[in-house]
Every structure is written in structure tokens, then in C-alpha cells.
Design a protein around this motif. Structure first.
Motif, PDB file in Angstrom:
ATOM      1  N   CYS A  45      26.998 -35.994 -20.280  1.00  0.00           N
ATOM      2  CA  CYS A  45      26.979 -37.406 -19.690  1.00  0.00           C
ATOM      3  C   CYS A  45      27.054 -37.709 -18.322  1.00  0.00           C
ATOM      4  O   CYS A  45      26.153 -38.394 -17.694  1.00  0.00           O
ATOM      5  N   TRP A  48      23.530 -36.223 -16.996  1.00  0.00           N
ATOM      6  CA  TRP A  48      22.608 -37.403 -17.398  1.00  0.00           C
ATOM      7  C   TRP A  48      22.371 -38.541 -16.514  1.00  0.00           C
ATOM      8  O   TRP A  48      21.374 -38.850 -15.994  1.00  0.00           O
ATOM      9  N   ARG A  56      19.335 -33.221 -16.350  1.00  0.00           N
ATOM     10  CA  ARG A  56      19.041 -33.756 -17.517  1.00  0.00           C
ATOM     11  C   ARG A  56      18.686 -32.822 -18.777  1.00  0.00           C
ATOM     12  O   ARG A  56      19.056 -32.971 -19.679  1.00  0.00           O
ATOM     13  N   ALA A  59      21.859 -31.099 -19.389  1.00  0.00           N
ATOM     14  CA  ALA A  59      22.833 -32.096 -20.347  1.00  0.00           C
ATOM     15  C   ALA A  59      22.457 -32.080 -21.883  1.00  0.00           C
ATOM     16  O   ALA A  59      23.131 -32.018 -22.465  1.00  0.00           O
ATOM     17  N   ILE A  60      21.006 -32.135 -22.137  1.00  0.00           N
ATOM     18  CA  ILE A  60      20.581 -32.128 -23.290  1.00  0.00           C
ATOM     19  C   ILE A  60      21.071 -30.808 -24.008  1.00  0.00           C
ATOM     20  O   ILE A  60      21.258 -30.783 -25.352  1.00  0.00           O
ATOM     21  N   CYS A  63      25.154 -31.165 -24.713  1.00  0.00           N
ATOM     22  CA  CYS A  63      25.752 -32.248 -25.321  1.00  0.00           C
ATOM     23  C   CYS A  63      26.081 -32.068 -26.684  1.00  0.00           C
ATOM     24  O   CYS A  63      25.761 -31.202 -27.360  1.00  0.00           O
ATOM     25  N   MET A  76      18.623 -44.148 -23.371  1.00  0.00           N
ATOM     26  CA  MET A  76      17.970 -42.836 -22.765  1.00  0.00           C
ATOM     27  C   MET A  76      16.649 -42.601 -22.899  1.00  0.00           C
ATOM     28  O   MET A  76      15.729 -42.342 -21.817  1.00  0.00           O
ATOM     29  N   THR A  80      13.809 -42.395 -19.833  1.00  0.00           N
ATOM     30  CA  THR A  80      13.269 -41.151 -19.463  1.00  0.00           C
ATOM     31  C   THR A  80      11.700 -40.994 -19.263  1.00  0.00           C
ATOM     32  O   THR A  80      10.710 -41.596 -20.013  1.00  0.00           O
ATOM     33  N   VAL A  85      11.683 -33.817 -20.181  1.00  0.00           N
ATOM     34  CA  VAL A  85      13.026 -34.369 -20.557  1.00  0.00           C
ATOM     35  C   VAL A  85      12.870 -35.064 -22.119  1.00  0.00           C
ATOM     36  O   VAL A  85      13.505 -35.253 -22.693  1.00  0.00           O
ATOM     37  N   LEU A  89      14.715 -34.336 -25.277  1.00  0.00           N
ATOM     38  CA  LEU A  89      15.678 -35.499 -25.615  1.00  0.00           C
ATOM     39  C   LEU A  89      15.298 -35.740 -27.061  1.00  0.00           C
ATOM     40  O   LEU A  89      16.416 -35.764 -28.074  1.00  0.00           O
TER      41      LEU A  89
END
Length: 214
Positions: A45, A48, A56, A59-60, A63, A76, A80, A85, A89
Motif C-alpha cells: 500500500c 502504491w 506500483r 506493490a501488485i 499485496c 486504484m 492507473t 500497471v 492490477l
């Protein structure tokens, strides 16, 4: 962030920027970093919120998809814009969320074409894996009416859905191929040797042929 900066490569960035992605980190090295970190949702988080594309993407990968509330995922997706990303996502986080179906329904008709493309990506997933309850003929109606003039990212998602309907559902295959032929979307898309064209009629016929010979 310092580790990500150390992984920055000018050559990788140049290639990525041609596809709209503003980062220069080799994805293999990024995945290796994520594998070392394992699942760390709080860190994800924080990464992100940096708004940095490489951060990012990391992060994906680290997470916990089911930890995000529906409103979190909606926000989100709306913030984006980097294609990689956005793609990760939707595929690595939203598809694993208990809110995926509600978001699919809401996003598919969204006036923002990038958000709508996420909804169509989720619809394509259902066409392939959980088609019960979907109006496939209705989806083909929408694709036939709107795909040709849709913005690029939305057009790509709708084309993928068209192809998947044709591949997975024999009763709709002839119509899907006909729509693809008449609209001509991605007919001239450059395709590397050994790869299948994203032009729906070619894509459908090739995948059906492979499925029959496997």
C-alpha cells in the motif's frame, strides 16, 4: 525505492516508453525482488501511494488482493494510466477479489474508456471460465456496435472478449468471426513470427484448431 532505482536501465525504459510505460526495471528482476519480499500488504500500500510505476508493479506482486475493499480497487483503477500497471492490477489483483463481479458490472459501462477496458477484461475472464448467466449474444451486439470506434485500450479489451466468445462457445463462433471480419479491428496488427495474430477471425480459428489437435 532505492533498490528499484538501482534496477533502473535506460535501455529497458526506452523500450517500455514506446508502449506507454514510464519505468526502466526489467520485469524478471522485479519479480525476483517480489519473491524475496513475499506477501507484505502494508508495504504494498505504501509503494502504491508513491505513484511510481515500478513501485506500483512491485506493490501488485506483494499485496494481498482480498484485503482491498471495493472502493479501494475502484479508486486504484481510476488512478492507473500506465498500461502494464493497469493490466497487472486487473489480472493479479481485481480478478482475485471477492468484488470482481460487482466491479465488472459497474466498470463495463463506465464513460472512462480505461476503466471500461478493465470491466471488459473481467467479462472476458467470465466468458472463458464462468459463462453461466452471461448474455453472450448481447455482448456480441455491444461489440459489433461499439468496438470499431472505441479508444485503443477499450478496443483491445473488447476484441479479446470477441475472440474468447468465438473460441469457447461454438454456437456463437460463426457470428464472432463475421463481426471480426466486417469490423477489421487489428487486421493489420504487426505479429512476430510464431505468434498468433490478435485479429479475431485468425485468433479464433487458430485456437480452435489447436484445441482440436491437443
Amino acid at each position: 525505492m532505492a533498490e528499484l532505482a538501482d534496477l533502473e536501465d535506460a535501455g529497458v525504459r526506452a523500450v517500455n516508453e514506446r508502449h506507454g510505460d514510464d519505468h526502466g526495471v526489467n520485469l524478471g528482476k522485479l519479480r525476483a525482488l517480489a519473491k524475496r519480499l513475499k506477501t507484505r500488504h502494508e508495504l504494498a500500500c505504501r509503494l502504491w501511494e508513491t505513484d511510481d510505476t515500478a513501485a506500483r508493479l512491485l506493490a501488485i506482486l506483494i499485496c494481498r488482493p482480498k484485503a482491498f475493499a471495493r472502493d479501494d480497487l475502484d479508486a486504484m483503477v481510476r488512478r492507473t494510466r500506465a498500461p502494464k500497471v493497469h493490466d497487472w492490477l486487473v489480472n493479479y489483483v481485481v480478478k482475485k477479489s471477492p468484488h470482481a463481479e460487482a466491479l465488472r458490472t459497474a466498470w463495463s459501462a463506465d464513460p472512462d474508456p480505461v476503466v471500461a477496458s478493465a470491466g471488459w477484461a473481467l467479462t472476458t475472464e467470465r466468458v472463458a471460465k464462468k459463462p453461466d448467466g452471461l448474455d453472450l449474444a448481447g455482448l456480441l451486439d455491444v461489440i459489433e456496435a461499439r468496438m470499431k470506434d472505441a479508444p485503443e485500450r477499450l478496443q483491445w479489451s473488447m476484441n479479446h472478449c470477441l475472440a474468447r466468445i468465438g473460441i469457447e462457445h461454438a454456437g456463437h463462433r460463426t457470428r464472432a468471426i463475421d463481426i471480426g471480419e466486417r469490423l477489421g479491428v487489428l487486421r493489420d496488427y504487426p505479429t512476430s513470427p510464431g505468434c498468433t495474430s490478435p485479429f479475431a477471425p485468425i485468433w479464433i480459428n487458430e485456437m480452435v484448431r489447436r484445441n482440436r489437435t491437443e
